[in-house]
Design an enzyme around this catalytic site. Structure first.
Site, PDB file in Angstrom:
ATOM      1  N   TRP A 168      77.808 -24.375  22.076  1.00  0.00           N
ATOM      2  CA  TRP A 168      76.886 -25.283  22.752  1.00  0.00           C
ATOM      3  C   TRP A 168      75.990 -26.021  21.772  1.00  0.00           C
ATOM      4  CZ3 TRP A 168      78.025 -27.468  26.959  1.00  0.00           C
ATOM      5  CH2 TRP A 168      78.695 -26.792  27.977  1.00  0.00           C
ATOM      6  N   ASP A 176      67.659 -25.256  23.549  1.00  0.00           N
ATOM      7  CA  ASP A 176      68.526 -25.282  24.736  1.00  0.00           C
ATOM      8  C   ASP A 176      68.580 -23.855  25.266  1.00  0.00           C
ATOM      9  OD1 ASP A 176      70.520 -25.260  26.612  1.00  0.00           O
ATOM     10  OD2 ASP A 176      72.103 -26.019  25.287  1.00  0.00           O
ATOM     11  N   LYS A 225      72.767 -21.288  35.434  1.00  0.00           N
ATOM     12  CA  LYS A 225      72.926 -19.928  34.916  1.00  0.00           C
ATOM     13  C   LYS A 225      71.851 -19.012  35.492  1.00  0.00           C
ATOM     14  CE  LYS A 225      75.778 -22.231  32.198  1.00  0.00           C
ATOM     15  NZ  LYS A 225      75.722 -23.160  31.093  1.00  0.00           N
TER      16      LYS A 225
HETATM   17  C1  LIG Z   1      76.060 -24.371  30.467  1.00  0.00           C
HETATM   18  C2  LIG Z   1      75.379 -24.814  29.260  1.00  0.00           C
HETATM   19  C3  LIG Z   1      75.187 -26.173  28.958  1.00  0.00           C
HETATM   20  C4  LIG Z   1      75.793 -27.299  29.770  1.00  0.00           C
HETATM   21  O1  LIG Z   1      75.275 -27.484  30.987  1.00  0.00           O
HETATM   22  P1  LIG Z   1      75.867 -28.611  31.961  1.00  0.00           P
HETATM   23  O2  LIG Z   1      74.931 -28.520  33.110  1.00  0.00           O
HETATM   24  O3  LIG Z   1      77.275 -28.262  32.261  1.00  0.00           O
HETATM   25  O4  LIG Z   1      75.771 -29.908  31.269  1.00  0.00           O
HETATM   26  C5  LIG Z   1      74.485 -26.508  27.831  1.00  0.00           C
HETATM   27  N1  LIG Z   1      73.991 -25.564  27.018  1.00  0.00           N
HETATM   28  C6  LIG Z   1      74.166 -24.252  27.253  1.00  0.00           C
HETATM   29  C7  LIG Z   1      73.605 -23.255  26.327  1.00  0.00           C
HETATM   30  C8  LIG Z   1      74.861 -23.837  28.380  1.00  0.00           C
HETATM   31  O5  LIG Z   1      75.035 -22.523  28.620  1.00  0.00           O
END
Ligand SMILES: *Cc1c(COP(=O)(O)O)cnc(C)c1O
Length: 361
Positions: free
Chosen positions: A102, A173, A197
């Site tokens: 990511w 993030d 999540k």
């Molecule tokens: C799931 C995830 C994303 C992406 O999220 P989307 O809503 O699909 O764009 C980005 N960063 C991390 C760490 C993630 O787990």
């Protein structure tokens, strides 16, 4: 019906009590004879829902007054673009720490918007994949910001200490770790998280931004990504994802009732410890992450005999343990055990893993 435990990495399971409450209120929210999703985002009813959700998140994360909380469109990846558009002025560069899939994807997107310096921090050691201590990261003192991903959802790597950036704004993030354990928000310039999540349905992203970082967006920033505009309009410059916002509010409320972030962190520790123990105590399963950096939320594991992968997944599914297939880039299995996964779910997985090992060995 068998009890099903959904180990999907995202969109992930939501807490049962939240789903039941949403179901109960679905077509008649608070005697309005309307669903929340049918209410104007500017109605006093929805504004109250929105404000309460923000207040609850602020309480749960102990967010200081000088931070804005934004409810945005576009999920986690939307923020991969929004962050450089808002925080990377012309003539400056940003540091992107890469610790897995990511953070790599975030850097790849940011390159579209400015000068990006990529810093690889994963080492292969005899103990498994490890992360260089942040003191060794080759950070640029003049960078506009440092971006990192404390929990790598795909790789199962988590960093538990906040990196020292010597005054350079730190952007995180936290899509797959937000609300799973206490963090000191004041150490961050900006935190963002896609909701699917630990917060609610996909599409929504939450941004927590220190207010001195506003007012420097690039001219070309689309208005729905402009933090300043979003903040000045209470996240209602355009129609926000109202139903997702409402559901996020129900999740925050559930978490408060449960005892807050410290309480869920204890449970998360317990769930992860049981699962890693099971993996480590067997010669049948393995995990390749240095124990100091093992994710509490996403537990990848491999069968030593990979030929049994599909049999494992089929039998797990039949036992009500779903979505255990590892990410296509790493293979094997992955159990995502976010806040909503009860201890009983992890216990059921462990029982199944032991039984499977005995039966096929
Ligand atoms: C799931 C995830 C994303 C992406 O999220 P989307 O809503 O699909 O764009 C980005 N960063 C991390 C760490 C993630 O787990």
């Amino acid at each position: 019906m068998t009890q099903v435990y959904n180990f999907c990495a995202g969109p992930a399971m939501l807490p049962k009590p939240v789903m039941l409450k949403a179901q109960q209120e679905f077509i008649n929210w608070h005697d309005t004879e309307c669903s929340v999703m049918e209410l104007s985002h500017r109605s006093k009813e929805f504004v109250a829902v929105a404000k309460q959700a923000e207040a609850d998140l602020r309480e749960l994360m102990v967010i200081p007054e000088n931070y804005k909380v934004l409810f945005c469109h576009g999920g986690g990846r939307g923020q991969f673009s929004a962050v450089p558009l808002n925080l990377l002025p012309q003539g400056k560069s940003a540091d992107y720490v890469v610790s897995g899939s990511w953070s790599k994807a975030a850097a790849a997107e940011a390159i579209n918007f400015g000068e990006i310096n990529i810093i690889d921090v994963v080492n292969e050691t005899p103990e498994g994949k490890s992360v260089q201590p942040s003191e060794q990261w080759q950070l640029n003192k003049e960078a506009a910001y440092v971006h990192y991903c404390p929990n790598e959802t795909v790789d199962g790597i988590e960093m538990f200490t906040v990196p020292e950036t010597n005054g350079v704004p730190l952007v995180a993030d936290m899509s797959s770790t937000i609300l799973s354990r206490a963090i000191d928000v004041s150490k961050f310039a900006l935190i963002y998280a896609g909701a699917q999540k630990n917060i609610g349905p996909s599409g929504l992203a939450i941004v927590i931004v220190r207010d001195d970082l506003l007012n420097q967006a690039a001219k070309t920033t689309p208005s729905i990504m402009n933090y300043t505009l979003i903040a000045n309009n209470g996240s209602m410059h355009n129609t926000p994802p109202t139903y997702a916002w409402y559901l996020a509010g129900l999740v925050f409320d559930w978490l408060k009732e449960l005892g807050g972030v410290n309480k869920i962190a204890e449970l998360n520790q317990q769930k992860a410890a049981l699962l890693y123990q099971t993996i480590d105590q067997s010669d049948f399963y393995s995990n390749n992450i240095d124990s100091q950096y093992r994710s509490l939320m996403n537990v990848p594991f491999w069968l030593v005999n990979e030929e049994l992968n599909s049999e494992f997944l089929a039998q797990a599914e039949a036992a009500g343990l779903t979505a255990l297939k590892g990410h296509r880039s790493v293979g094997g299995m992955r159990a995502s055990i976010y806040n909503a996964m009860p201890l009983a779910g992890v216990q059921a997985l462990i029982d199944f893993m032991k039984k499977f090992e005995q039966e096929v060995n």
